[in-house]
Design an enzyme around this catalytic site. Structure first.
Site, short mmCIF file in Angstrom:
data_model
loop_
_atom_site.label_atom_id
_atom_site.label_comp_id
_atom_site.label_asym_id
_atom_site.label_seq_id
_atom_site.Cartn_x
_atom_site.Cartn_y
_atom_site.Cartn_z
N VAL A 1 1.08 -0.63 0.23
CA VAL A 1 0.50 -0.20 0.58
C VAL A 1 0.78 1.36 -0.45
O VAL A 1 1.60 1.01 0.33
CB VAL A 1 -0.85 0.41 0.87
CG1 VAL A 1 -2.02 -0.73 1.16
CG2 VAL A 1 0.61 0.05 2.78
N SER A 2 -0.02 2.70 0.01
CA SER A 2 1.34 3.41 -0.38
C SER A 2 1.26 4.08 0.54
O SER A 2 2.47 5.03 1.09
CB SER A 2 0.54 4.60 -1.73
OG SER A 2 0.50 3.77 -3.18
N THR A 3 0.68 4.27 1.64
CA THR A 3 0.78 4.87 2.77
C THR A 3 0.46 4.59 3.74
O THR A 3 -0.12 3.33 3.93
CB THR A 3 -0.05 6.18 3.05
OG1 THR A 3 -1.84 6.36 2.84
CG2 THR A 3 -0.53 7.29 1.81
#
Length: 185
Positions: free
Chosen positions: A9-11
Site C-alpha cells: 500500500v502507498s501510505t
C-alpha cells in the site's frame, strides 16, 4: 516450486490485511508486505528481498499489478528479472499469469493502464496545486531552514558550517546555500 506473495500500500494509513489474506488464500507460503509508494522501486526493501530470493519454478504473486509497479519500465524490469531466474508472475484479481501467452499479453496491456492512471493522478494533483496557488491558498511547504539563524550562528557565535548543520539538524550544503544567499543579497 513455491508461491511468494507481495502486498503493498502507498501510505501508512492504509491496511494490508485484505491483500495478505488474498495472497495466503492463493497458496502463498511466504507473504512480504510494505507501506511505500509504488511509483519507484528504490526503498521497496521487501520487494527486493523477494526478487533476490526467488528461484527457478517459483511464482511471484500479487493481488493486482498496480501493487507491484506503477510504470511500464518498472513492470518490465521486474518481469525480465523473473524470467532470467526462471520464475513466473501471477495476479489473483486479474487474469495475469506469465505461464501463458495470453497472460503475458494481458500483463502488458494492464501495465499501460496502470501507468496511465498514475500519470492522470499526477496531472490532477498539479492542476489542484495550480488552482490553490491561484486562490492564494497553497503556499507550499513551510521552510525547514531559518537562514537568519544560520547567519547569526556563523557571524555572532563564529560556528562553522558543520557545527551549524549538526546543531540545526540540517545538511551542510543547506548551511552553505544560506550563507551564500546572504552574500548575494
Amino acid at each position: 516450486m513455491s508461491l511468494y506473495g507481495y502486498a503493498r500500500v502507498s501510505t501508512i494509513d492504509q491496511d494490508l490485511t485484505l491483500q495478505e489474506n488474498a495472497l495466503r488464500a492463493a497458496g502463498c507460503d511466504i507473504v512480504r508486505s510494505e507501506k511505500v509508494s509504488g511509483t519507484r522501486r528504490d526503498g521497496r526493501n521487501e520487494l527486493e528481498l523477494l526478487l533476490a530470493f526467488i528461484r527457478p519454478g517459483d511464482t511471484l504473486v500479487v493481488t493486482r499489478i498496480d501493487r507491484l509497479a506503477r510504470s511500464i519500465k518498472d513492470l518490465q524490469d521486474i518481469m525480465c528479472m523473473l524470467k532470467e531466474r526462471g520464475a513466473t508472475f501471477k495476479a489473483t484479481e486479474q487474469p495475469v499469469d506469465t505461464k501463458s501467452a495470453a497472460g503475458k499479453a494481458f500483463l502488458d496491456m494492464l501495465g499501460v493502464f496502470v501507468e496511465f492512471e498514475t500519470n492522470l493522478r499526477r496531472e490532477r494533483q498539479l492542476e489542484g496545486i495550480a488552482a490553490a496557488k491561484g486562490r492564494g491558498v497553497y503556499k507550499g511547504r513551510r521552510p525547514s531552514i531559518d537562514p537568519a539563524e544560520i547567519r547569526r550562528l556563523h557571524e555572532e557565535e563564529k560556528i562553522g558550517a558543520t557545527a551549524i548543520a549538526r546543531r540545526l539538524g540540517i545538511g551542510r550544503a543547506s548551511v552553505y546555500r544560506a550563507l551564500a544567499s546572504n552574500t548575494r543579497s
